[in-house]
Design a protein around this motif. Structure first.
Motif, PDB file in Angstrom:
ATOM      1  N   THR A 129      64.453  62.988  68.396  1.00 35.92           N
ATOM      2  CA  THR A 129      64.106  61.591  68.644  1.00 35.92           C
ATOM      3  C   THR A 129      63.719  61.339  70.090  1.00 35.92           C
ATOM      4  OG1 THR A 129      65.738  61.009  66.954  1.00 35.92           O
ATOM      5  CG2 THR A 129      64.893  59.213  68.305  1.00 35.92           C
ATOM      6  N   TYR A 130      64.403  61.964  71.041  1.00 30.58           N
ATOM      7  CA  TYR A 130      64.283  61.540  72.443  1.00 30.58           C
ATOM      8  C   TYR A 130      63.764  62.622  73.391  1.00 30.58           C
ATOM      9  CZ  TYR A 130      67.217  57.888  70.488  1.00 30.58           C
ATOM     10  OH  TYR A 130      67.712  56.878  69.701  1.00 30.58           O
ATOM     11  N   ALA A 131      63.487  63.795  72.908  1.00 30.09           N
ATOM     12  CA  ALA A 131      62.946  64.842  73.787  1.00 30.09           C
ATOM     13  C   ALA A 131      61.433  64.903  73.624  1.00 30.09           C
ATOM     14  CB  ALA A 131      63.576  66.195  73.461  1.00 30.09           C
ATOM     15  N   GLY A 132      60.754  65.458  74.615  1.00 29.43           N
ATOM     16  CA  GLY A 132      59.309  65.617  74.524  1.00 29.43           C
ATOM     17  C   GLY A 132      58.590  64.279  74.552  1.00 29.43           C
ATOM     18  N   ILE A 133      57.775  64.018  73.527  1.00 22.84           N
ATOM     19  CA  ILE A 133      57.027  62.770  73.439  1.00 22.84           C
ATOM     20  C   ILE A 133      57.970  61.577  73.402  1.00 22.84           C
ATOM     21  CG2 ILE A 133      55.414  61.446  72.015  1.00 22.84           C
ATOM     22  CD1 ILE A 133      54.273  64.105  71.044  1.00 22.84           C
ATOM     23  N   GLY A 134      59.141  61.747  72.819  1.00 23.44           N
ATOM     24  CA  GLY A 134      60.095  60.647  72.680  1.00 23.44           C
ATOM     25  C   GLY A 134      60.851  60.307  73.942  1.00 23.44           C
ATOM     26  N   HIS A 136      61.783  53.100  77.458  1.00 24.79           N
ATOM     27  CA  HIS A 136      62.064  51.950  76.614  1.00 24.79           C
ATOM     28  C   HIS A 136      62.976  52.288  75.442  1.00 24.79           C
ATOM     29  CE1 HIS A 136      59.158  49.801  78.960  1.00 24.79           C
ATOM     30  NE2 HIS A 136      58.164  50.606  78.595  1.00 24.79           N
ATOM     31  N   LEU A 137      63.367  53.543  75.293  1.00 25.25           N
ATOM     32  CA  LEU A 137      64.276  53.968  74.222  1.00 25.25           C
ATOM     33  C   LEU A 137      65.666  54.279  74.750  1.00 25.25           C
ATOM     34  CD1 LEU A 137      61.928  56.367  72.214  1.00 25.25           C
ATOM     35  CD2 LEU A 137      62.461  53.987  71.700  1.00 25.25           C
ATOM     36  N   GLN A 138      65.910  54.005  76.037  1.00 30.65           N
ATOM     37  CA  GLN A 138      67.193  54.381  76.632  1.00 30.65           C
ATOM     38  C   GLN A 138      68.365  53.686  75.957  1.00 30.65           C
ATOM     39  OE1 GLN A 138      68.976  52.069  78.909  1.00 30.65           O
ATOM     40  NE2 GLN A 138      70.703  53.494  78.984  1.00 30.65           N
ATOM     41  N   ALA A 139      68.263  52.405  75.712  1.00 24.85           N
ATOM     42  CA  ALA A 139      69.368  51.670  75.085  1.00 24.85           C
ATOM     43  C   ALA A 139      69.643  52.172  73.681  1.00 24.85           C
ATOM     44  CB  ALA A 139      69.052  50.178  75.068  1.00 24.85           C
ATOM     45  N   GLY A 199      63.904  56.464  53.870  1.00 23.42           N
ATOM     46  CA  GLY A 199      65.032  56.129  54.731  1.00 23.42           C
ATOM     47  C   GLY A 199      64.656  56.301  56.186  1.00 23.42           C
ATOM     48  N   TYR A 200      65.657  56.490  57.021  1.00 19.61           N
ATOM     49  CA  TYR A 200      65.435  56.606  58.463  1.00 19.61           C
ATOM     50  C   TYR A 200      64.969  58.016  58.808  1.00 19.61           C
ATOM     51  CZ  TYR A 200      66.318  56.279  63.495  1.00 19.61           C
ATOM     52  OH  TYR A 200      66.179  56.282  64.861  1.00 19.61           O
ATOM     53  N   GLY A 201      63.919  58.092  59.627  1.00 14.08           N
ATOM     54  CA  GLY A 201      63.426  59.404  60.015  1.00 14.08           C
ATOM     55  C   GLY A 201      62.524  59.331  61.227  1.00 14.08           C
ATOM     56  N   VAL A 202      62.296  60.506  61.823  1.00  9.89           N
ATOM     57  CA  VAL A 202      61.478  60.639  63.034  1.00  9.89           C
ATOM     58  C   VAL A 202      60.393  61.676  62.758  1.00  9.89           C
ATOM     59  CG1 VAL A 202      61.465  61.270  65.467  1.00  9.89           C
ATOM     60  CG2 VAL A 202      63.449  60.092  64.495  1.00  9.89           C
ATOM     61  N   GLU A 203      59.146  61.295  63.017  1.00  7.97           N
ATOM     62  CA  GLU A 203      58.035  62.222  62.855  1.00  7.97           C
ATOM     63  C   GLU A 203      57.310  62.389  64.177  1.00  7.97           C
ATOM     64  OE1 GLU A 203      54.574  62.871  59.617  1.00  7.97           O
ATOM     65  OE2 GLU A 203      54.335  61.082  60.864  1.00  7.97           O
ATOM     66  N   GLU A 204      57.089  63.639  64.533  1.00 12.08           N
ATOM     67  CA  GLU A 204      56.354  63.954  65.760  1.00 12.08           C
ATOM     68  C   GLU A 204      55.027  64.601  65.394  1.00 12.08           C
ATOM     69  OE1 GLU A 204      56.653  66.983  69.574  1.00 12.08           O
ATOM     70  OE2 GLU A 204      58.488  66.249  68.628  1.00 12.08           O
TER      71      GLU A 204
END
Length: 967
Positions: free
Chosen positions: A713-718, A722-725, A484-489
């Motif tokens: 999702t949006y802190a650090g490397i994220g 280009h991810l603002q929207a 499913g949907y996920g974020v990997e750092e």
């Protein structure tokens, strides 16, 4: 005058005291002196029992002497001392207890034939003592053995003494004074000694029956079963009964255990863990034990009644920890043993609990107990059930019908280095299910949901910060795998993947963000990007085409540079050879709008924002649809627990000291009642504010989990422009979900109170509530990460704006007003107070001071609505200043307002104004569209753009202006 009964009591005590002394000197002391320390265990056991009997005899003699002394005192001072002063009446319970101890010591010796064994070892000695021994027992036949004589010498005086006690006390009760208290004491003592007489008779019968049983068994069975304190209560050879499914050949009921003999096998069941379950027919009943369910069947109903009654009585006696007094009453209605008990037991049968020891609450043969169901006192005194395996595994928590059910903590050893996996989870039917926190011996930590013992639903798996390859996954799981949907750092590689997963691999649409600022968007398969995709560099160069699996450009593609040039053709690359291309470079295209180039966004069309975090929303929806059961609140929404890794192996940690101020059910009821009381707009806003700020409130817990996903999702490397929207849309979606969650809780509250549910909202009403009520309340939780993205996206614009502000700040007020073409009749010169040697042309930061200070407050809040209110008040301050200058109320047209607003903005020196403006525009309530706030925000945008483009004009104007020139 002393009664005949009191004189008889005195003579009885004197005779019994003398008899005890003679028995001690002629029997007990010789027994101990002539019995050397044996080498075999049975001999040592007999010596220990004889020593115990001697101590009991001594206490019995001492209490008899005390009773004799009280009788003599009474006879000597009968005029001043009442009958109630007699020790026999005043402390009848203590005297009876001393007799009981003697009887128990004596019968233990009888069971193991201690007298016969002792006499056999010193046969010659006791032959020499035969005459003296027979003088103690004139009624005993000379044919009796020495062992029998010793047993009778230690029993008959006591039996005769107790019998005489009963007769004399009953007679004394008939002749006692009419004083109510004295008569009560006499009757009470007579009753106690009557019961003691019955106890003695029954205890002797049980001891003789038990002794006979040991003779009937083989030596191997006798060694296994025989203990001095154990007594036989019932034998299936006397009252027939059959047992299924074990098909025992013989059933023995003792006062501490039920024993089934089956060939050479012995099955022993502790009576403390036996539950009697009456059968449906007249000849069968069932016994429930931790590992077996036994069916007792008899041909005759009366035989079943006897067995069921005796087993029930024996269970009650075992749980009380002492024998009944008397042992068995004539009444066939036994007391009911408690259904819930607290005991320890080690499982023997094969299975997952083999060799495990459980200590805690039981119910009908199964571990069963809940922390929440106990009161505060029992919570402190009795933690919960504890399971311990020989291999070092430990589980502490709630149990239901023999299985782990509810909150529990399990420690599982990993390797020889004293490292443990620690599971702090909710369990259902023996397996992890619901929310949990797992700290692994590898220093990885998982926080999220489980199903059937596997990670399932939303969860976060993070490696140790100092791991060789630190990695963190935040997203959805299915059957233990990332899906499913996920974020990997991946901190080691400096990459973050945002997108879809399947079977623990990146699969489907996704976005890759690198620490170098390069972004990829495309379709992934088996962890690699395949087919066409997009590459966005930090300087806004755009590549559209195909990639290799290691994300290098290959095949046909098109590059669009920030200046508008395009390069279209075929791309290839080799090891150490750089990028090669054959294609057409187009330089004739019109340069694109720089702002549109910088605002290229990723992820918005790749996966709908509504599908991002269903693993977070889903459990909450299920919780609401189930009616918000309080006992499921923690399992679905998470819990609070001590998080000290140093306590992982300590008993305090195993007992799980969680912060739980009140039972979950009560807390949930209070939450729902609170929602019903605050439904008016102003009260609702305050109610939601408190709910979202409270980590124990369902809405507060949901918000914190959404914050966790947003940061992942949006802190650090994220943190990539280009991810603002995508981030902006995600925040709005979270606001919609939180409002839906509130509505769901409200419907449950109405349903519980029997009120009609509210009608479903239309889309327009819902959007107004989301933007006007929920979004301002929850935006502070996401503001830091979200505003960072706006800063990155508008960094170039804000840099030009900052340079413009720096240039404008060189001007004094009057020169700046002139430069901005502000009409001179609007200048507030009369507000300026000059000091010595100061000219109007050099005054700075004084004109429109109130408006400037008002506008500076726009950065003190994160609420778009409040920012618009600041802008509106700023406009009001400008108009108020102009009206004061003109001496009348004046409405500024756009041509006059814009230069004045530019002046105020330049003097306010607000940093990152572009990011502020765009965030307000994106997040403001749609109700303001087309109104005054929208108009003022548009004017502020014009000021912002105007300041960026004033650089050349400023230089030309500054070249004509001489600061020494007076106004």
């Amino acid at each position: 005058m002393c009664s005949l009964e009191e004189e008889a009591l005195l003579r009885l005590e004197e005779v019994f005291s003398a008899t005890l002394a003679r028995v001690n000197s002629l029997v007990l002391l010789p027994l101990l002196e002539t019995t050397p320390e044996p080498s075999d265990p049975q001999g040592r056991e007999c010596l220990r029992l004889l020593q115990r009997l001697h101590r009991s005899s001594q206490r019995l003699w001492e209490v008899t002497e005390e009773s004799l002394h009280s009788l003599r005192e009474r006879l000597c001072h009968q005029d001043t001392v009442g009958l109630e002063s007699l020790l026999l009446l005043q402390h009848a319970e203590r005297i009876v207890q001393v007799h009981v101890e003697y009887i128990e010591s004596y019968t233990s010796c009888v069971v193991v034939q201690a007298f016969q064994k002792a006499a056999k070892k010193r046969r010659e000695f006791w032959r020499g003592q035969r005459k003296a021994l027979w003088q103690l027992l004139p009624g005993v036949s000379s044919e009796a053995s020495v062992g029998t004589a010793l047993a009778q010498a230690l029993r008959e005086p006591l039996a005769h003494h107790v019998q005489q006690y009963v007769l004399l006390l009953l007679s004394l009760g008939d002749t006692a004074a009419e004083l109510h208290r004295t008569r009560e004491l006499v009757v009470h003592a007579a009753t106690l000694f009557g019961n003691l007489q019955s106890f003695l008779r029954q205890a002797l019968d049980q001891a003789l029956a038990t002794q006979a049983l040991w003779h009937s068994l083989s030596s191997r069975l006798r060694d296994v079963l025989c203990t001095p304190a154990r007594r036989l209560l019932q034998d299936s050879q006397d009252v027939p009964v059959t047992v299924a499914p074990l098909r025992a050949e013989r059933v023995l009921l003792f006062d501490d255990a039920l024993v089934l003999l089956q060939g050479h096998s012995v099955h022993t069941f502790d009576l403390k863990l036996v539950w009697v379950d009456p059968g449906q027919d007249g000849c069968t009943f069932h016994l429930l034990t931790p590992e077996e369910e036994l069916s007792f069947c008899s041909k005759a109903p009366q035989d079943r009644v006897v067995w069921q009654w005796k087993v029930t009585q024996a269970v009650c006696q075992a749980l009380r920890g002492k024998k009944d007094f008397p042992v068995l009453e004539a009444d066939l209605e036994p007391s009911e043993p408690p259904t819930c008990r607290c005991m320890a037991y080690t499982f023997r049968a094969e299975g997952r609990l083999c060799q495990a020891t459980y200590e805690g609450e039981w119910c009908r043969g199964r571990p069963h107990g809940s922390w929440e169901s106990r009161g505060p006192e029992s919570r402190r005194a009795l933690p919960r059930g504890t399971l311990k395996w020989p291999d070092g595994r430990n589980h502490v928590g709630n149990f239901c019908q023999g299985l782990e059910h509810g909150f529990g903590i399990r420690l599982v050893p990993q390797g020889p280095e004293d490292r443990f996996d620690c599971y702090k989870c909710h369990w259902r039917e023996g397996r992890m299910c619901g929310y949990g926190i797992c700290e692994y011996g590898t220093d990885e930590v998982y926080k999220g949901y489980f199903q059937a013992g596997l990670r399932h639903g939303f969860g976060v798996l993070a490696s140790a910060p100092r791991a060789p390859q630190p990695c963190k996954y935040t997203g959805h799981w299915e059957r233990g795998q990332r899906s499913g949907y996920g974020v990997e750092e991946d901190s080691a590689r400096g990459e973050r993947y945002i997108g879809m997963w399947q079977a623990d691999q990146r699969h489907g649409p996704g976005v890759m963000v690198t620490q170098a600022g390069v972004c990829y968007q495309g379709t992934f398969q088996a962890d690699k990007m395949v087919g066409p995709g997009i590459l966005l560099s930090e300087d806004d160069s755009l590549y559209e085409g195909t990639f290799t699996r290691d994300l290098t450009l290959v095949g046909k593609g098109k590059v669009t540079f920030p200046n508008g040039f395009t390069l279209e053709g075929s791309f290839s690359s080799g090891a150490g050879k750089g990028l090669h291309t054959q294609g057409v470079l187009d330089t004739a295209a019109f340069p694109p709008d720089p702002s549109s180039t910088r605002k290229r966004q990723l992820g918005v069309g790749a996966f709908p924002v509504e599908s991002h975090w269903q693993g977070v929303y889903g459990p909450f929806r299920d919780f609401v649809s189930a009616g918000c059961p309080g006992d499921e609140q923690e399992a679905l929404l998470g819990f609070h627990v001590q998080n000290s890794r140093e306590l992982r192996k300590s008993q305090e940690y195993l007992c799980c000291e969680r912060t739980q101020p009140e039972p979950c059910a009560d807390r949930m009821e209070g939450i729902l009642d609170e929602l019903l009381l605050h439904r008016e707009p102003r009260a609702l806003r305050e109610c939601l504010r408190k709910a979202l700020s409270n980590s124990l409130h369902p809405l507060g817990k949901l918000l914190r989990m959404l914050m966790l996903t947003f940061q992942a999702t949006y802190a650090g490397i994220g943190a990539n422009k280009h991810l603002q929207a995508l981030a902006q849309e995600e925040v709005k979606q979270h606001a919609r979900e939180l409002w839906a969650a509130y509505r769901g809780l409200l419907q449950v509250a109405l349903q519980r109170k029997g009120q009609a549910p509210e009608e479903d909202e239309d889309t327009e009403t819902r959007d107004l509530q989301v933007h006007g009520l929920v979004l301002p309340l929850m935006l502070p939780s996401f503001y830091s990460e979200l505003f960072t993205l706006y800063l990155l996206l508008h960094e170039m614009e804000d840099s030009l704006y900052s340079q413009g502000i720096a240039n404008l700040s060189l001007f004094p007020d009057t020169k700046l007003l002139e430069f901005l073409d502000v009409q001179k009749h609007l200048w507030p010169l009369k507000d300026l107070t000059l000091t010595t040697n100061q000219r109007l042309s050099l005054v700075r930061n004084k004109c429109f001071l109130s408006a400037t200070e008002c506008l500076q407050k726009i950065i003190t809040t994160v609420d778009p609505r409040e920012k618009l209110e600041v802008l509106e008040r700023t406009y009001g301050e400008i108009e108020a200043t102009v009206s004061r200058v003109l001496g009348r109320e004046h409405k500024l047209p756009m041509d006059d307002l814009l230069p004045l607003l530019i002046y105020v903005v330049s003097r306010a020196r607000i940093q990152h104004l572009g990011a502020e403006i765009h965030l307000i525009r994106d997040m403001m309530d749609p109700i303001h569209t087309g109104g005054l706030c929208d108009f003022l925000l548009t004017a502020l945008e014009s000021c912002y753009e105007h300041i960026q483009k004033e650089d050349m004009r400023l230089h030309r104007f500054a070249g004509r202006w001489d600061p020494r020139e007076p106004w």
